[in-house]
Scaffold this motif. Structure first.
Motif, short mmCIF file in Angstrom:
data_model
loop_
_atom_site.label_atom_id
_atom_site.label_comp_id
_atom_site.label_asym_id
_atom_site.label_seq_id
_atom_site.Cartn_x
_atom_site.Cartn_y
_atom_site.Cartn_z
N VAL A 297 0.93 -1.26 0.13
CA VAL A 297 0.00 0.18 -0.02
C VAL A 297 0.92 1.39 0.07
O VAL A 297 1.92 1.51 0.81
N ASP A 298 0.72 2.12 -0.95
CA ASP A 298 1.35 3.32 -1.16
C ASP A 298 0.85 4.42 0.07
O ASP A 298 -0.29 4.48 0.06
N VAL A 299 1.89 4.69 0.83
CA VAL A 299 1.27 5.76 2.11
C VAL A 299 2.12 7.06 1.90
O VAL A 299 2.72 7.51 2.97
N SER A 300 2.67 7.24 0.80
CA SER A 300 3.26 8.63 0.65
C SER A 300 2.54 9.65 0.73
O SER A 300 1.17 9.70 1.00
N GLY A 301 3.04 10.80 0.99
CA GLY A 301 2.42 12.07 1.25
C GLY A 301 1.23 12.60 0.46
O GLY A 301 0.33 13.14 1.01
N SER A 302 1.37 11.87 -0.92
CA SER A 302 0.20 12.47 -1.61
C SER A 302 -1.03 11.54 -1.39
O SER A 302 -2.09 11.83 -1.76
N VAL A 303 -0.90 10.57 -0.80
CA VAL A 303 -2.13 9.97 -0.34
C VAL A 303 -2.56 10.30 1.04
O VAL A 303 -1.99 9.77 2.03
N SER A 304 -3.73 10.75 1.18
CA SER A 304 -4.10 11.37 2.20
C SER A 304 -5.89 11.63 2.05
O SER A 304 -6.49 11.33 1.14
N GLY A 305 -6.26 11.94 3.32
CA GLY A 305 -7.73 11.95 3.40
C GLY A 305 -8.47 10.80 2.91
O GLY A 305 -8.38 9.57 3.26
N VAL A 330 0.81 -8.10 4.56
CA VAL A 330 0.53 -6.71 4.09
C VAL A 330 1.77 -5.64 4.68
O VAL A 330 2.01 -5.78 5.80
N ALA A 331 1.83 -4.87 3.43
CA ALA A 331 3.10 -3.99 3.72
C ALA A 331 2.66 -2.50 3.31
O ALA A 331 1.94 -2.48 2.36
N SER A 332 3.08 -1.47 4.09
CA SER A 332 3.03 -0.18 3.55
C SER A 332 4.48 0.18 3.05
O SER A 332 5.24 -0.13 3.40
N PHE A 333 4.53 1.29 1.75
CA PHE A 333 5.60 1.79 1.58
C PHE A 333 5.56 3.21 1.09
O PHE A 333 4.59 3.71 0.84
N ASN A 334 6.73 3.75 1.49
CA ASN A 334 7.13 5.26 0.67
C ASN A 334 8.39 5.23 0.31
O ASN A 334 8.54 4.47 -0.68
N GLU A 335 9.16 5.76 1.13
CA GLU A 335 10.67 5.62 0.73
C GLU A 335 11.08 4.10 0.99
O GLU A 335 12.22 3.53 0.30
N LYS A 336 10.63 3.71 2.12
CA LYS A 336 10.94 2.25 2.58
C LYS A 336 9.74 1.32 2.65
O LYS A 336 8.65 2.11 2.67
#
Length: 1154
Positions: A297-305, A330-336
């Protein structure tokens, strides 16, 4: 039911028993404090003469703590009194003689475990094979019907006539929307008849159709589906003609349509109907091979709200498409990249693991920058880990993101190309203007599929359509893949109860044109239900005795049959998964048996094991013989458990004297003792509520059941074909045998002389006779001996088994009426006939609590009988304390093997009889435990029901939903924007996803599901440890020490304890707990359990690759198509404004209509 003890939510380091520290308290005159540094708990295995100076401190009192030999003498007196009463009134020897005198009326039959288990396995195989043949006929017919069907682009609703299973509920619902009322014109209205086999009203002339709430019934795809599946009706009917025992026959279509036979109205829930056949356990298992899935799951800053909320919901919905044959992480990722939960590798997608994921996903927070490389590398590493248990079939990565430009081709080249063994599915989530080409490319380049989830309405459909892609290799494999699979146990959605389902995939055999490639789409799954009760009927019941049983497990080790499979609540969306090692108390021997059964071997093993009592208060150590064989043509294995004393059983042989009469059974000699008119002289008779005859009306009220039985026997002859002669004849035999016990023993004895409230006998044949008749008014034991805790425990224990009444059944001494509170004492009757040993009955007495408490004082005193005056101790003489004279200073109790108080010399403790002793005297119970008089067993009940936890403080509006401003309403452009449509979908599907909305308290109040839910309860039982000696000990509390003596009473389940009464309150120690407690973390820590996964095997077949697969269809946008009428209605709704809802006083989880 039970697993080896682990703490709730955390592991417990160190050994199982640890002596807890004893806090010091103030000095007590006359007792010498131990030397500094001495152990807090001192065992004094000392000769009586050396013990005297310690026990009787100079000048302390005229009385001293009783010597060990004195207390041993008291124990012998107690043993003799109990044995004497049981010999006179129990009637064990007399009943043995009665059986021998009536030897001509019964035969001794043998249970041969290997033959028995092989016969039952064969019968189950035959039962399931008949369902398999019906399944194959249905699947073949469905494929042919669909192949011959001509697609109609212009098909209309009025062209299709069918019975809509939900139509009646929708028409009767005054709040139902009129959006789809147009389809009702083509809906049949049927008449139904009650059918006991289905536990429902059915119509055998038609099929019924169920279409999910979020699918438009009038779409061209659905109408064509309804058109060609109508022909299945004749096949369903023909199947039933060939096998009248068939239950639900169901076709679950890949489009979401369910057609089932016979027709019955849909069981409409009070909430929005969430049923979708494609999410049922049986459909998931039949539609694809097992899966190893990593969700990133992409949890970078653009993913919000809202986008982040959509992702969280999507992941949870994706998890619901997995079964126990699948593995997931299940994993989340941004830079890591990092796992969202404590699971560091793939884990089995069972109910408890998925719950951990769902809770963990809610904690995801958006920050940082997007790094697809980190996410995919993590996922591939997970899938390449071969040191763990996994499905080893389909491998896939599911990526949820809001978009990005990186294609991470280098990652795919490194890990997945050229073989492309891992499929990649990408999901573009939320409303955005990003270029989705990279996401489409990732899916297409890796045999996957690209989906769009712009709003909540698209989640359910797009998180399950990946199954169509996984089904391609199965379809292309053709006949090789047409293998019937049998499911885990689950709750039938139409009220049939617990079932298993045979499944068979149905393939699309059409071709796009001459010479074109073969179609690779799965049409759906065909299923036929088998009720667990129908399988149970094939197993022997009453010939195995009270403690013998049959069980069956699948390849996961989950039980299909087991007497302890009793879920308190069931959720039809989830399978009932109870592991064999949780259904029983786990040990190494059972682990070996389980592994052998999963591997499909046959075997036999005699083991000594721990057995939990039926009332879950006690633990017994008993011998059991396990015999097992595989059930051919299935994934199941069958086991038989027999105690050694159940190797033989009695079978009444009444043919010579009785069956020649050819009269109704009511005219037989022994039958008159079942009539209530005989109860006053012969004692009250309870008969076990068994299926003696087909026409016998069942009743929970034993008096009414007996009345129904007697009325039926007025019409039935002893050899009637409609009755179970084994059960009926054994009942009559035991009626006569227990009556002779009354005649020879009970009737001439004065129960009051020995302070007895009742005497009783219970038999394998189903008779419980209680004497005198008036004692039956207070008889609370189960009339089915096989379901009575005292009966089953007496068979497993030699000697006399005491059973104090449960605490909630007691009255305080001042409220006792006619001394009706009693203590049950029972023992098994063992017969030896021609070298064959068996235990066909249990006899016992019911002690008057108050009278025996007084008698207990006398027996543990210096008096020889009750009429002898109490011995007085002069001021200058030395005397030992006893339990009668010195009851203000000396505590004397009898505690049973479960740690429950049976008798006490303290009058104020009479109302605590039956209570766990730690609640009476925590200090003393802990000392007994620390001295190994008791051993503790902790386990978990995974089938419990708990009240739901109240949710957090929520507002009345949907959580996290964008709320438009007045300016938005006035802006025409806003109405045509994606935001407006997204809001509509949120409102509409918020009705379905009830967690997005505040519950309606009124609806929750009337909804049982809102009051109870499945949970895990931690159970703790105590049982006698290895110590069988008699000794004294000191509970060291500084100058407030306590002396105590403990000794097991021979031939009983009692511990005799004499102790000084505590004089200081400072010595309170930690209290041992016995009551069942709720595990907030859902049982033993899942993060630790997955590090030690139990042995299992996946299905024998796997279809994850076919060289001819066409992967060109790999992605499309998918959103909920707006309807003009509904959108206009939404606009009016928004313009008028939603009235504020009052803040409710109670929170619950049920949904409501806004």
């Amino acid at each position: 039911m039970a697993v080896p003890a682990r703490t709730c939510g955390a592991s417990r380091p160190g050994p199982a028993r640890t002596a807890l520290p004893w806090p010091r308290r103030g000095p007590r005159p006359g007792v010498r404090s131990p030397a500094s540094g001495s152990p807090r708990l001192l065992l004094l295995f000392l000769p009586p003469l050396l013990l005297l100076p310690l026990l009787a401190a100079p000048g302390a009192s005229a009385y001293s703590f009783p010597q060990q030999h004195t207390m041993q003498h008291w124990a012998r007196r107690l043993e003799q009194e109990i044995d004497g009463v049981m010999r006179i009134f129990g009637g064990v020897q007399q009943l043995q003689e009665i059986y021998k005198d009536n030897r001509n009326l019964f035969e001794v039959q043998e249970n041969e475990p290997q033959k028995l288990v092989e016969k039952v396995a064969g019968d189950i195989e035959s039962l399931l094979d008949r369902k398999v043949q019906a399944l194959k006929r249905l699947a073949d017919a469905a494929e042919n019907f669909q192949k011959a069907h001509r697609w109609q682009d212009n098909i209309k609703e009025e062209d299709i006539v069918y019975y809509d299973a939900k139509a009646d509920a929708e028409l009767d619902d005054p709040e139902s929307e009129d959006v789809e009322r147009g389809s009702k014109a083509s809906t049949l209205r049927l008449d139904f008849i009650e059918d006991a086999n289905f536990k429902n009203k059915v119509n055998y002339s038609y099929t019924a159709v169920q279409i999910p709430t979020d699918i438009y019934k009038g779409s061209t795809i659905i109408l064509n589906e309804l058109n060609w599946t109508e022909a299945l009706e004749n096949v369903f009917t023909e199947n039933r003609r060939q096998d009248p025992t068939l239950l639900w026959q169901v076709f679950g279509s890949a489009t979401g349509v369910t057609r089932y036979y016979p027709a019955t109205p849909w069981r409409a829930p009070k909430k929005i109907d969430l049923y979708d056949v494609r999410r049922r356990p049986w459909y998931i298992q039949g539609a694809s091979s097992p899966k190893d899935m990593v969700i990133i799951v992409d949890v970078s800053g653009s993913v919000s709200g809202l986008t982040l909320k959509l992702m969280k919901t999507s992941v949870c919905e994706m998890l619901d498409t997995l079964s126990d044959d699948d593995y997931v992480n299940v994993a989340s990722f941004n830079e890591k990249a990092q796992p969202v939960s404590c699971f560091t590798h793939l884990v089995q997608a069972n109910v408890r693991n998925k719950k951990v994921f769902k809770e963990a996903v809610q904690g995801m927070v958006a920050k940082g920058t997007t790094g697809y490389k980190a996410g995919f590398e993590y996922a591939f590493d997970q899938l390449q880990n071969s040191n763990i248990t996994r499905a080893n079939c389909n491998k896939m990565i599911m990526m949820f993101t809001d978009g990005g430009e990186d294609r991470v081709q280098d990652v795919f080249e490194k890990y997945n190309w050229p073989n492309r063994t891992v499929r990649v599915f990408t999901f573009s989530v939320g409303q955005h203007n990003y270029d989705v080409t990279p996401l489409q490319w990732m899916a297409c380049a890796n045999k996957g599929y690209y989906f769009e989830i712009p709003s909540i309405g698209a989640i359910r459909i797009n998180t399950q359509e990946y199954l169509d892609v996984l089904g391609r290799p199965m379809v292309l494999a053709g006949k090789e893949a047409k293998q019937v699979q049998w499911t885990n146990v689950y709750e039938d959605a139409l009220g049939l109860g617990l079932v298993v389902t045979g499944t068979l995939p149905v393939f699309n055999l059409t071709q796009d044109g001459p010479g074109e490639k073969k179609n690779q789409l799965i049409l759906g799954v065909m299923g036929i239900d088998v009720a667990l009760n129908d399988i149970k009927r094939l197993t022997p019941n009453y010939t195995l005795g009270a403690n013998g049983y049959v069980f069956a497990i699948d390849l996961n080790g989950y039980v299909l049959l087991h007497p302890n499979l009793k879920p308190q609540t069931t959720n039809f969306r989830e399978p009932v998964t109870l592991d064999f090692l949780d259904a029983e108390l786990e040990d190494e021997n059972k682990e070996e048996i389980r592994r052998s059964m999963i591997d499909g071997h046959k075997g036999h093993k005699q083991i000594r094991t721990l057995v939990k009592s039926l009332d879950e208060r006690y633990i017994d150590e008993a011998m059991r013989n396990y015999t097992w064989v595989p059930i051919r043509s299935t994934n199941y294995s069958l086991g038989l458990v027999l105690p050694p004393y159940s190797t033989f059983y009695l079978q009444a042989n009444l043919s010579d004297q009785i069956l020649q009469v050819k009269l109704p059974i009511s005219k037989l000699k022994d039958f008159e003792f079942l009539l209530p008119s005989s109860f006053e002289s012969e004692g009250h008779v309870f008969i076990a509520p068994r299926e003696y005859c087909k026409d016998l009306n069942a009743s929970d009220n034993n008096t009414e059941f007996l009345k129904n039985f007697i009325e039926l026997m007025e019409k039935v002859t002893p050899d009637s074909k409609q009755c179970n002669n084994f059960l009926l004849h054994n009942l009559i035999l035991d009626t006569g045998i227990t009556q002779q016990l009354v005649e020879r023993v009970w009737r001439d004895q004065d129960l009051n002389t020995y302070s007895l409230l009742a005497v009783f006998a219970a038999t394998d044949g189903g008779i419980t006779r209680v004497f005198p008749n008036k004692a039956a008014e207070d008889w609370t034991e189960n009339p089915e001996p096989f379901n009575a805790s005292f009966y089953r425990r007496s068979l497993d224990n030699r000697g006399y088994v005491f059973k104090p009444p449960p605490q909630d059944a007691l009255l305080r001494p001042l409220e006792l009426e006619n001394d009706t509170v009693g203590i049950l004492v029972s023992t098994a009757v063992e017969l030896s006939l021609g070298g064959r040993t068996l235990r066909p009955a249990v006899v016992g007495v019911k002690l008057d609590l108050e009278a025996w408490a007084e008698k207990f004082k006398v027996l543990a005193s210096n008096r020889t009988h009750q009429d002898q005056p109490q011995k007085q101790c002069g001021p200058n003489s030395h005397c030992e304390m006893d339990c009668e004279v010195n009851n203000e200073d000396l505590l004397c109790v009898l505690i049973d093997d479960g740690g429950f108080l049976v008798l006490s010399n303290q009058n104020h403790q009479w109302d605590q009889v039956g209570r766990f002793f730690s609640e009476v005297d925590a200090n003393l119970m802990l000392a007994l435990y620390n001295n190994s008089f008791y051993t503790r067993k902790e386990s978990y009940d995974y089938q419990a029901a708990c009240a739901p936890q109240p949710p957090g403080n929520l507002g009345a509006a949907p959580r996290g939903i964008f709320v438009p401003t007045i300016a938005d309403f006035l802006n025409l452009a806003w109405w045509t924007s994606a935001a407006a449509w997204s809001l509509f979908q949120q409102l509409l599907y918020g009705l379905i996803y009830h967690s997005w909305f505040q519950a309606d308290p009124a609806e929750a109040e009337g909804n049982p599901e809102a009051r109870e839910s499945s949970c895990v309860m931690k159970q703790t039982q105590y049982y006698f440890g290895a110590v069988n000696a008699s000794y004294n000990a000191i509970i060291d509390c500084g100058n407030c020490s306590r002396l105590f003596h403990a000794q097991r009473l021979t031939n009983t389940n009692l511990l005799f304890v004499v102790a000084e009464k505590p004089l200081c309150s400072q010595c309170e120690a930690g209290r041992l707990l016995q009551k069942e407690t709720h595990c907030p973390a859902d049982g033993p820590e899942q993060c630790e359990l997955v590090q030690r996964p139990r042995y299992r095997r996946g299905p024998h077949i796997c279809f994850d690759y076919n060289a001819t697969e066409d992967t060109s269809d790999c992605g499309r946008g998918a959103s909920f198509p707006p309807s003009l009428g509904v959108l206009v209605s939404l606009q009016l709704l928004l313009l008028l404004g939603l009235p504020p809802r009052p803040q409710p006083q109670v929170h619950a989880h049920a949904s409501h209509r806004p």
